[in-house]
Scaffold this active site. Structure first.
Site, mmCIF file in Angstrom:
data_model
loop_
_atom_site.group_PDB
_atom_site.id
_atom_site.type_symbol
_atom_site.label_atom_id
_atom_site.label_comp_id
_atom_site.label_asym_id
_atom_site.label_seq_id
_atom_site.Cartn_x
_atom_site.Cartn_y
_atom_site.Cartn_z
ATOM 1 C CD GLU A 136 -1.351 -2.244 1.731
ATOM 2 O OE1 GLU A 136 -1.061 -2.511 2.902
ATOM 3 O OE2 GLU A 136 -1.272 -3.120 0.860
ATOM 4 C CG HIS A 190 -0.756 -5.853 3.673
ATOM 5 N ND1 HIS A 190 0.066 -5.208 2.738
ATOM 6 C CD2 HIS A 190 0.065 -6.830 4.326
ATOM 7 C CE1 HIS A 190 0.982 -5.971 2.718
ATOM 8 N NE2 HIS A 190 1.164 -6.963 3.606
#
Length: 531
Positions: free
Chosen positions: A39, A81
């Site tokens: 990310e 995630h």
């Protein structure tokens, strides 16, 4: 100084710049997350007008966003995630789905340039993993399609019935050039067919003894005042739907009849004598234990107003109209009763709270009802306490009560953090069981970091009391694995930066509650209760 991401730079915007410009235009400038490697490119030169809210585990992150979105009545942005983060958040995602909460989840993915093999952190079926608990999920085929996919996710999240959506974004997409995505106005208003609604209106007008069953969608659609007006006009008894996650009618109103239990035979018994039942924003019906027999008393007609096509499709009896609840109820206000009606009998008053040498749940809830601020908000996840709350802690206003619609523990403590963040100036009170609290206790760290005026009441009976009660229903005698004594919740709270206290004696309860309710920062009160 770098140009702000929505300012012209003489070059095409990157996927990241186009996405943040879109989110800014939609008022979605708070991002909830727990960052991972896939990310990080999303947050390069993170815009100064955006806020990142850190949670210490992905289920906590998503539940905080759920509370924040419900508070603000608009989608919240969640960053997870890859496969592990989405997997950790699935329990909270299931609850957001059941809560009908609008969320836009942006999930990380390994770099697109590596997807031809089996790289570390690969989410092999990114769009499939969150199903069926998202309205829509997609991993765009090209990097330049990412902002448009996120726009689609935003509009779908807010289309009735609201719910979560997910877009999976490979890590190397964020720096790729793309075209800007202009925000659009997407009307999501639903209105029932006039002829069908007229049939409902005439049936209601001609009823001798109507009853309403009201659910969470009444509050979600802002129809609270209209439902009160309609009930008063028709002198209808009003029941809260089984397991409803929000307050849909003032619970001290003379027409409020009580809470329908999630048991078929008991619902039929309570609705006996009503010739017309109008279900507003609620399923018909949510059951929690197996039963048999009819859904309604013989001779009782059912009419349902819902904004959910799936709910309308599975409703087993009666007529179902697809409509926004507020607009549908407004249309029904055009129909007056054909004959005068008497008021339904009043709901029995709660039993007096006896004096004992331990804090009982009725005493706790009655004392909290007496002391809580007028504009306070209750966020509840104390399953064994809920029946007592229904008796002694009434809710009277719209958007004043929230709970977990799924039955999946761990939602409400972090949701209360998000609610407090989204409702500044109001006292948010989380009422959670000791078992529930331990599913997401690290949400207290986020509350402390944000400095929120949040009160957390842990109803501590040292066990999973609801499971014990269901063991009795199933004839099991003593259930295994339900004792959870020895937990020091005050110490857990202080270790994460919150103020805390503990109370065990009835004479000290009111003073302890006043301290917890007046704290300008997060305060946890461990309330030791006896049966």
């Amino acid at each position: 100084m770098p140009a702000r991401q929505d300012e012209p730079t003489g070059r095409p915007p990157t996927v990241r710049e186009a996405t943040f410009a879109l989110l800014r235009s939609l008022g979605m400038t708070t991002v909830f997350g727990n960052p991972g490697s896939t990310e990080l490119p999303m947050f390069r030169e993170f815009p100064a007008d955006f806020r990142y809210v850190l949670g210490l585990q992905e289920s906590v992150v998503l539940a905080m966003a759920d509370g924040f979105a419900q508070a603000g009545r608009r989608p919240a942005v969640v960053n997870l995630h890859s496969a592990a983060g989405v997997g950790h958040a699935m329990g909270s995602l299931f609850t957001a789905w059941r809560n009908r909460t609008p969320l836009v989840i942006v999930a990380g993915q390994q770099a697109r340039s590596l997807l031809g093999g089996e790289p570390y952190l690969l989410n092999d079926q990114a769009a499939e993993l969150p199903k069926p608990y998202v309205k829509w999920s997609r991993e765009p085929a090209r990097a330049e399609d990412v902002p448009a996919a996120i726009a689609r996710a935003c509009y779908l999240a807010m289309s009735p019935p609201h719910g979560p959506t997910l877009v999976s974004v490979p890590a190397d997409d964020w720096d790729r050039p793309c075209g800007p995505v202009e925000p659009r106005t997407v009307s999501t208003t639903l209105r029932a067919d006039p002829e069908a609604l007229e049939r409902v209106g005439r049936a209601l007008a001609g009823a001798a003894r109507p009853a309403f069953v009201v659910g969470a969608a009444v509050d979600q659609d802002g129809a609270f005042a209209e439902v009160v007006e309609l009930a008063e006009r028709h002198r209808a008894a009003v029941w809260a739907a089984p397991m409803s996650s929000r307050c849909a009618f003032p619970e001290t109103h003379p027409l409020f009849a009580g809470f329908l239990p999630p048991v078929r035979e008991e619902i039929v018994a309570r609705l006996t004598g009503h010739d017309v039942v109008l279900s507003l924003g609620a399923p018909v019906f949510t059951y929690h234990v197996a039963g048999g027999g009819p859904v309604l008393p013989p001779g009782t007609a059912l009419h349902q107003l819902t904004d959910d096509p799936a709910t309308a499709a599975w409703t087993p009896v009666g007529d179902a109209l697809l409509t926004g609840i507020r607009l549908g109820v407004r249309d029904l206000l055009a129909f007056d009763p054909a004959v005068p009606r008497e008021l339904p009998p009043p709901r029995p008053a709660p039993a007096p709270v006896p004096d004992t040498d331990v804090i009982t749940q009725p005493l706790l809830m009655r004392t909290l009802a007496d002391l809580r601020p007028t504009r306070s908000v209750i966020v509840e996840e104390a399953p064994s306490s809920r029946p007592v709350m229904c008796e002694y802690l009434p809710n009277e206003r719209p958007e004043s009560f929230y709970t977990c619609a799924s039955g999946s523990l761990g939602h409400s403590l972090p949701a209360a953090v998000g609610m407090a963040l989204g409702r500044p100036g109001e006292r948010v009170i989380a009422v959670v069981g000791d078992g529930s609290a331990m599913y997401s206790i690290q949400a207290l760290w986020s509350a402390a970091e944000l400095g929120l005026p949040l009160t957390v009441l842990v109803v501590n009976n040292g066990r999973y009391a609801t499971v014990d009660r269901f063991a009795d229903r199933f004839g099991l005698g003593k259930a295994v694995g339900t004792a959870i004594g020895g937990l020091d919740f005050a110490a857990l709270a202080r270790a994460q930066g919150c103020a805390a206290g503990r109370v065990e004696h009835p004479a000290r309860l009111a003073r302890a509650l006043r301290t917890a309710l007046a704290s300008p920062r997060p305060y946890l009160l461990d309330v030791r209760v006896g049966d």
